[in-house]
Write an enzyme that holds these catalytic residues in place. Structure first.
Site, short mmCIF file in Angstrom:
data_model
loop_
_atom_site.label_atom_id
_atom_site.label_comp_id
_atom_site.label_asym_id
_atom_site.label_seq_id
_atom_site.Cartn_x
_atom_site.Cartn_y
_atom_site.Cartn_z
N PRO A 155 0.79 -1.23 0.00
CA PRO A 155 0.00 0.00 0.00
C PRO A 155 0.82 1.28 0.00
O PRO A 155 1.83 1.38 0.70
CB PRO A 155 -0.83 -0.11 1.29
CG PRO A 155 -0.19 -1.17 2.09
CD PRO A 155 0.48 -2.10 1.14
N ASN A 156 0.35 2.21 -0.80
CA ASN A 156 0.88 3.58 -0.90
C ASN A 156 2.22 3.67 -1.63
O ASN A 156 2.71 4.78 -1.88
CB ASN A 156 0.98 4.24 0.48
CG ASN A 156 -0.36 4.30 1.18
OD1 ASN A 156 -1.31 4.83 0.62
ND2 ASN A 156 -0.47 3.72 2.37
N ARG A 167 5.39 10.95 -2.44
CA ARG A 167 4.99 10.71 -1.05
C ARG A 167 6.18 10.91 -0.11
O ARG A 167 7.19 10.21 -0.22
CB ARG A 167 4.51 9.26 -0.96
CG ARG A 167 4.20 8.79 0.43
CD ARG A 167 4.00 7.28 0.46
NE ARG A 167 3.72 6.83 1.81
CZ ARG A 167 3.90 5.59 2.23
NH1 ARG A 167 4.38 4.67 1.40
NH2 ARG A 167 3.63 5.27 3.46
N TYR A 202 11.17 8.58 1.90
CA TYR A 202 11.17 7.58 0.81
C TYR A 202 11.94 7.99 -0.43
O TYR A 202 12.00 7.22 -1.40
CB TYR A 202 9.72 7.24 0.44
CG TYR A 202 8.91 6.77 1.63
CD1 TYR A 202 9.34 5.69 2.40
CD2 TYR A 202 7.74 7.42 2.02
CE1 TYR A 202 8.62 5.26 3.51
CE2 TYR A 202 7.01 7.00 3.12
CZ TYR A 202 7.46 5.92 3.87
OH TYR A 202 6.75 5.50 4.96
N ASN A 208 8.03 -5.47 -0.27
CA ASN A 208 7.84 -4.32 0.61
C ASN A 208 6.35 -4.27 0.92
O ASN A 208 5.55 -3.86 0.08
CB ASN A 208 8.30 -3.01 -0.05
CG ASN A 208 8.22 -1.83 0.92
OD1 ASN A 208 7.59 -1.92 1.96
ND2 ASN A 208 8.86 -0.73 0.56
N ALA A 210 2.81 -0.56 5.23
CA ALA A 210 2.33 -0.55 6.62
C ALA A 210 1.81 -1.92 7.07
O ALA A 210 1.78 -2.20 8.28
CB ALA A 210 1.25 0.51 6.79
N GLU A 246 12.41 -9.32 2.84
CA GLU A 246 11.66 -8.13 3.28
C GLU A 246 12.51 -6.89 2.96
O GLU A 246 13.71 -6.86 3.26
CB GLU A 246 11.42 -8.21 4.79
CG GLU A 246 10.78 -6.96 5.37
CD GLU A 246 10.72 -6.96 6.90
OE1 GLU A 246 11.47 -7.75 7.53
OE2 GLU A 246 9.94 -6.18 7.45
N HIS A 259 12.57 -2.46 3.01
CA HIS A 259 11.99 -1.14 3.32
C HIS A 259 12.94 -0.06 2.85
O HIS A 259 14.17 -0.19 3.03
CB HIS A 259 11.74 -0.98 4.82
CG HIS A 259 10.77 -1.98 5.35
ND1 HIS A 259 9.41 -1.89 5.10
CD2 HIS A 259 10.96 -3.11 6.05
CE1 HIS A 259 8.81 -2.93 5.64
NE2 HIS A 259 9.73 -3.69 6.22
N ARG A 311 12.01 5.37 13.17
CA ARG A 311 10.79 6.16 12.95
C ARG A 311 9.78 5.92 14.08
O ARG A 311 10.17 5.53 15.18
CB ARG A 311 10.24 5.81 11.56
CG ARG A 311 11.21 6.16 10.43
CD ARG A 311 10.61 5.91 9.08
NE ARG A 311 9.39 6.69 8.89
CZ ARG A 311 8.49 6.42 7.95
NH1 ARG A 311 8.70 5.42 7.10
NH2 ARG A 311 7.41 7.16 7.82
C1 DQA Z 1 7.91 1.30 4.28
C2 DQA Z 1 7.87 1.57 5.78
C3 DQA Z 1 6.46 1.41 6.33
O1 DQA Z 1 6.45 1.72 7.72
C4 DQA Z 1 5.50 2.35 5.63
O2 DQA Z 1 4.19 2.15 6.09
C5 DQA Z 1 5.58 2.24 4.15
C6 DQA Z 1 6.90 2.15 3.53
C7 DQA Z 1 9.31 1.60 3.68
O3 DQA Z 1 9.58 1.11 2.60
O4 DQA Z 1 10.10 2.31 4.30
O5 DQA Z 1 4.58 2.31 3.46
O6 DQA Z 1 7.62 -0.07 4.05
#
Ligand code: DQA
Length: 143
Positions: free
Chosen positions: A9-10, A17, A22, A73, A76, A97, A99, A106
């Site tokens: 998501p996102n 964003r 990021y 990735n 959240a 995994e 990020h 954070r």
């Molecule tokens: C994320 C870190 C997560 O906490 C966040 O909700 C994201 C991006 C990252 O790539 O740093 O959407 O996965």
């Protein structure tokens, strides 16, 4: 080697964003970089982005049949999706995994990854390079 890259998501909004966390690279630019690296290795890449938890689970299930590894990735969902955790545990191929941001530096709710214990390993906090480093990890572990 066939590698599935799943962004949750996102992450479709990468580039616009919250660039302080990021970076400024779009998701398609990151995928392009991965594709370039994959060409060097002779890998076949498949890229998916979805904002839906169940779709991530379906993609993981599908990968167990036609992929050798997954780079994930989960956004959240990382912090609370036991359903994605169980899907990763259920498949036998390695899931890395990833990020972009250092989740440990954070908000407190981001310090926990419920998927980390069932992933082969985690690459966290190197921005867009996290994805390339995940590919390097797959080269080195050679599972
Ligand atoms: C994320 C870190 C997560 O906490 C966040 O909700 C994201 C991006 C990252 O790539 O740093 O959407 O996965």
């Amino acid at each position: 080697m066939r590698v599935l890259v799943i962004n949750g998501p996102n992450l479709n909004l990468l580039g616009e964003r919250n660039p302080a966390h990021y970076g400024t690279m779009s998701l398609s630019a990151i995928e392009h970089r991965m594709e370039e690296r994959a060409l060097e290795y002779g890998w076949k890449m498949e890229f998916h982005q979805t904002n839906h938890e169940g779709e991530i689970i379906d993609l993981l299930h599908g990968a167990r049949i036609d992929c050798d590894a997954v780079i994930l990735n989960a956004g959240a969902y990382t912090h609370y999706s036991y359903a994605i955790r169980d899907a990763i545990e259920a498949i036998r191929i390695p899931v890395i995994e990833v990020h972009l941001s250092n989740i440990h530096a954070r908000d407190e709710f981001r310090h926990t990854s419920v998927i980390a214990p069932v992933c082969r390993g985690s690459i966290i906090g190197f921005g867009a390079a996290s994805y390339i480093l995940a590919m390097e990890a797959l080269v080195e572990i050679n599972d």
